[in-house]
Design an enzyme around this catalytic site. Structure first.
Site, PDB file in Angstrom:
ATOM      1  N   HIS A  43       1.136  -0.912   0.055  1.00  0.00           N
ATOM      2  CA  HIS A  43       0.190  -0.009   0.302  1.00  0.00           C
ATOM      3  C   HIS A  43       0.635   0.831  -0.188  1.00  0.00           C
ATOM      4  CE1 HIS A  43      -2.258  -2.874   2.035  1.00  0.00           C
ATOM      5  NE2 HIS A  43      -3.138  -2.749   1.045  1.00  0.00           N
ATOM      6  N   ARG A 193      -3.966 -10.245   3.821  1.00  0.00           N
ATOM      7  CA  ARG A 193      -4.467 -11.837   4.268  1.00  0.00           C
ATOM      8  C   ARG A 193      -2.992 -12.240   4.587  1.00  0.00           C
ATOM      9  NH1 ARG A 193      -8.649 -10.686   0.319  1.00  0.00           N
ATOM     10  NH2 ARG A 193     -10.768 -10.987   1.463  1.00  0.00           N
TER      11      ARG A 193
HETATM   12  P1  AMP Z   1      -6.572  -3.601  -0.242  1.00  0.00           P
HETATM   13  O1  AMP Z   1      -6.344  -2.502   0.690  1.00  0.00           O
HETATM   14  O2  AMP Z   1      -5.879  -5.246  -0.129  1.00  0.00           O
HETATM   15  O3  AMP Z   1      -7.852  -3.693  -0.936  1.00  0.00           O
HETATM   16  O4  AMP Z   1      -5.317  -3.473  -1.894  1.00  0.00           O
HETATM   17  C1  AMP Z   1      -5.488  -1.308  -1.568  1.00  0.00           C
HETATM   18  C2  AMP Z   1      -4.805  -1.057  -2.472  1.00  0.00           C
HETATM   19  O5  AMP Z   1      -3.157  -1.866  -2.969  1.00  0.00           O
HETATM   20  C3  AMP Z   1      -5.075  -2.145  -4.218  1.00  0.00           C
HETATM   21  O6  AMP Z   1      -5.409  -1.066  -4.867  1.00  0.00           O
HETATM   22  C4  AMP Z   1      -4.040  -3.056  -4.158  1.00  0.00           C
HETATM   23  O7  AMP Z   1      -4.153  -3.662  -5.468  1.00  0.00           O
HETATM   24  C5  AMP Z   1      -2.983  -2.408  -4.005  1.00  0.00           C
HETATM   25  N1  AMP Z   1      -2.087  -3.698  -2.960  1.00  0.00           N
HETATM   26  C6  AMP Z   1      -2.245  -4.286  -1.897  1.00  0.00           C
HETATM   27  N2  AMP Z   1      -1.200  -5.530  -1.900  1.00  0.00           N
HETATM   28  C7  AMP Z   1       0.199  -4.772  -2.601  1.00  0.00           C
HETATM   29  C8  AMP Z   1       1.189  -5.403  -3.164  1.00  0.00           C
HETATM   30  N3  AMP Z   1       1.864  -6.262  -2.542  1.00  0.00           N
HETATM   31  N4  AMP Z   1       1.469  -4.544  -3.737  1.00  0.00           N
HETATM   32  C9  AMP Z   1       1.246  -3.515  -4.035  1.00  0.00           C
HETATM   33  N5  AMP Z   1      -0.173  -3.137  -4.423  1.00  0.00           N
HETATM   34  C10 AMP Z   1      -0.296  -4.157  -3.571  1.00  0.00           C
END
Ligand code: AMP
Length: 287
Positions: A43, A193
């Site tokens: 993030h 996760r």
């Molecule tokens: P989430 O909180 O899982 O919904 O993710 C929020 C944003 O962070 C989304 O655009 C995801 O694709 C991005 N994201 C989550 N994990 C990663 C990662 N390992 N590398 C880059 N972006 C990520």
């Protein structure tokens, strides 16, 4: 308006718009990074890229109930707002937008945004309604914040393509920036996760990335998709994954299935380690 020196947390659409409106009046470019919180370095790489592309970065943290299926982990999803706010302040973000469910979905809420085509298959087939939930919340966040740029990770590759399609189709005036996946040293893609994994499952998890990387390498040299999919699936099951929802090769933009890679493609996977569903993907660039 004088902005406070402490890190601001907006709880309402009006408060968010006050900040973004003031920044725009000052001629500043504003980036939005939508997340569900439990922030990690993945993030924060979106925040860093946002700071590069814009003058101000707002990160939203909202665990969106309508993108979770009835048997999914909405209730158990990690929520750590104080830590998230501290991480964002340290990373140089300028505000956190953390609306409640009532702010996002007030009594009587009745609208759904669905994106055909790219939402179908892959996670769309295994998580009915998921991408409609994502498209609905992201369209709301974009309309609420009115950013110049919004950043999304390639980690959720199908989601990124759904959002690109939606923004184009609805003429939402924002640039969508995709950001490469941040990984642990052993290749496992960072994910909120991953915290669910036992020590043993954690040791198996990097097989997901290794398998994609090897298959992508073969596919780039012209091997048949069917061969690599069969090989990759058996690798994952032999390594200890409980099941594989899908392992597929798709066109990099339209996400239509391909049988031999002749144009930029993507290999995408979702598989269970115990009860934890992990996803990953990798670019396949023909040699
Ligand atoms: P989430 O909180 O899982 O919904 O993710 C929020 C944003 O962070 C989304 O655009 C995801 O694709 C991005 N994201 C989550 N994990 C990663 C990662 N390992 N590398 C880059 N972006 C990520």
């Amino acid at each position: 308006m004088t902005l406070p020196s402490t890190f601001p947390i907006c709880r309402s659409v009006a408060a968010l718009r006050q900040y973004v409106g003031e920044w725009h009046r000052q001629g500043l470019r504003v980036a939005l990074v939508p997340t569900m919180g439990a922030l990690h370095a993945g993030h924060l790489s979106l925040v860093a890229r946002g700071l590069h592309l814009a003058d101000r970065v707002v990160t939203s943290v909202f665990v969106n109930p309508i993108q979770f299926g009835p048997k999914e982990d909405f209730a158990a999803y990690p929520r750590r707002e104080a830590e998230d706010a501290a991480l964002l302040a340290k990373a140089g973000a300028h505000a956190l937008y953390a609306p409640t469910v009532d702010v996002m979905y007030p009594e009587g809420f009745s609208t759904t945004v669905t994106v055909d085509g790219v939402s179908e298959g892959l996670c769309g087939a295994f998580r009915p309604g998921h991408f409609a939930g994502v498209a609905t919340v992201v369209s709301k966040l974009l309309l609420q914040a009115g950013p110049d740029v919004a950043l999304f990770g390639e980690k959720d590759y199908q989601q990124l393509q759904v959002i690109r399609r939606m923004v184009r189709d609805l003429d939402i005036p924002v640039h969508i920036e995709g950001v490469p996946t941040v990984r642990e040293a052993d290749g496992l893609a960072l994910s909120s996760r991953n915290a669910y994994l036992s020590a043993e499952q954690r040791s198996v998890a990097p097989t997901l990335h290794q398998t994609l990387a090897t298959a992508a390498d073969h596919l780039a040299k012209g091997t048949a998709v069917d061969t690599e999919v069969a090989w990759g699936t058996s690798q994952l099951l032999a390594a200890g994954f409980a099941s594989v929802d899908y392992l597929e090769v798709r066109d990099a933009v339209t996400l239509k299935p391909v049988s031999v890679v002749e144009r930029p493609a993507r290999i995408l996977v979702a598989a269970y380690l115990g009860k934890t569903r992990l996803i990953d993907n990798q670019a396949v660039v023909p040699a």
